[in-house]
Design a protein around this motif. Structure first.
Motif, PDB file in Angstrom:
ATOM      1  N   PRO A  32       0.832  -1.214   0.000  1.00 17.35           N
ATOM      2  CA  PRO A  32       0.000   0.000   0.000  1.00 17.35           C
ATOM      3  C   PRO A  32       0.861   1.257   0.000  1.00 17.35           C
ATOM      4  N   SER A  34       2.077   5.033   1.346  1.00 16.50           N
ATOM      5  CA  SER A  34       2.243   5.569   2.695  1.00 16.50           C
ATOM      6  C   SER A  34       1.062   6.460   3.040  1.00 16.50           C
ATOM      7  N   PRO A  35       0.761   6.631   4.319  1.00 21.67           N
ATOM      8  CA  PRO A  35      -0.369   7.499   4.703  1.00 21.67           C
ATOM      9  C   PRO A  35      -0.110   8.943   4.286  1.00 21.67           C
ATOM     10  N   ASN A  55       0.801  12.369  -2.193  1.00 21.20           N
ATOM     11  CA  ASN A  55       1.773  11.302  -1.975  1.00 21.20           C
ATOM     12  C   ASN A  55       2.806  11.286  -3.096  1.00 21.20           C
ATOM     13  N   SER A 111      -3.634   2.723   2.086  1.00 28.68           N
ATOM     14  CA  SER A 111      -2.710   3.012   3.179  1.00 28.68           C
ATOM     15  C   SER A 111      -3.429   3.037   4.516  1.00 28.68           C
TER      16      SER A 111
END
Length: 270
Positions: A32, A34-35, A55, A111
C-alpha cells in the motif's frame, strides 16, 4: 541456410521477450502507499474544507476521506478524490468532526489513515453585515450572533454595537461580554482560536478597516468579526460564530499527534 538459422533465432528471441512481458503483466502489487501527510481543515458554514500533501508514490490513484465523531472512534468513509482536496458538504454546524485521509493505488491497496490529528467544528458565518451608529440609529446599531440579526443596541441579545464618538469609531460590548482587537488580517478565516486573555478592560475597541475582533459573548460563546468598511454612520463587517458553548475554535485545528493504526475492518463505508 545461414539466413534461415538467423530468422529462427530472431523468432525465438522475440518469443522470449514476449513471454517475459506476459509474465510481468501478471505481477501482483500488495504494497500500500504511505499514509498522506499535512492534513489541514478549514471551518465553514455547514462545510469543512480538507486538504493534504500529494503522496510521492507514482502508482497512487486517489484518496479516501474519512470522519469520526471522536479521535479514537469509528471512521466513516465520506468520499474519494484523485486530488489532494475534498469538501465535506454534509457537515453540521455545532458538531465536532475528526478527519483522516488514506491513499490507495491502482491495485486497490489502501494506506493506513493519516497520522495528523485534526478536527473541525463548523459554525455559521455571514458577510457584508451592516450596523449603524447607536447615537443616530439606536434601533439598528447592535448585532446578535445567536439570532444572526441586527437588533437595537441595548437589546438583551445585543452582543456588540457601533459608536461614532466625535469622529473616532468604536465597537462596544456590555459589561457581561468581552472584546479584543487581534490586528490586521487578510480575511475572516485568519484567526483560528479565541484568545484566553488580553480582553479590553474598557469594553470597547477602536474599529479599524481590515482588523479582526474576537468577542466572548455573555452566554459563553465566541465570535469574530472583520471590519470591511466604516463611514460616520455605519460599519460593515464579516462574522463567524461558534455554536458550541465554550469552544474557542473559530477556524480549523491542527493538533500534533500520532494516530494509532486502525483496523480497516472497523471502518464504515458508504
Amino acid at each position: 541456410m545461414k539466413k534461415s538459422v538467423l530468422n529462427i533465432v530472431s523468432i525465438l528471441f522475440v518469443s522470449f521477450l514476449t513471454a517475459c512481458n506476459v509474465n510481468d503483466s501478471y505481477y501482483e502489487d500488495y504494497t500500500p502507499p504511505s499514509p498522506p501527510t499535512g492534513i489541514q481543515v478549514i471551518n465553514g458554514d455547514e462545510r469543512v474544507d480538507i486538504s493534504w500533501n500529494h503522496n510521492r508514490e507514482s502508482d497512487v490513484a486517489g484518496y479516501n476521506v474519512y470522519y469520526s465523531y471522536s479521535y479514537n472512534g469509528r471512521y466513516t468513509l465520506i468520499g474519494s478524490t484523485a486530488n489532494n482536496y475534498f469538501i465535506d458538504f454534509g457537515a453540521n454546524n455545532g458538531e465536532k468532526y475528526y478527519y483522516a485521509v488514506a491513499a490507495y493505488d491502482y491495485n486497490g491497496n489502501e494506506s493506513d489513515l493519516s497520522y495528523d490529528v485534526v478536527y473541525a467544528v463548523p459554525r455559521p458565518e455571514g458577510f457584508n453585515q451592516t450596523i449603524f451608529d447607536y447615537r443616530r440609529f439606536p434601533n439598528n446599531a447592535g448585532y446578535s450572533f445567536s439570532n444572526y440579526s441586527v437588533v437595537r443596541y441595548d437589546d438583551q441579545n445585543s452582543d456588540v454595537f457601533f459608536e461614532n464618538y466625535q469622529g473616532t469609531y468604536y465597537l462596544v460590548v456590555w459589561d457581561d461580554t468581552d472584546i479584543q482587537d487581534l490586528g490586521y488580517t487578510n480575511d475572516i478565516y485568519d484567526i483560528p482560536y479565541a484568545p484566553s486573555s488580553g480582553w479590553s478592560p474598557s469594553k470597547d475597541v477602536i474599529a479599524k478597516v481590515g482588523h479582526t475582533y474576537v468577542i466572548w459573548t455573555w452566554n459563553n460563546h465566541y465570535a469574530k468579526i472583520r471590519v470591511k468598511n466604516i463611514t460616520p454612520d455605519r460599519i460593515v463587517f464579516d462574522w463567524a460564530y461558534q455554536l458550541v458553548e465554550g469552544e474557542p475554535m473559530l477556524k480549523p485545528s491542527l493538533k500534533g499527534g500520532i494516530r494509532k493504526p486502525i483496523d480497516k475492518s472497523t471502518l464504515e463505508r458508504e
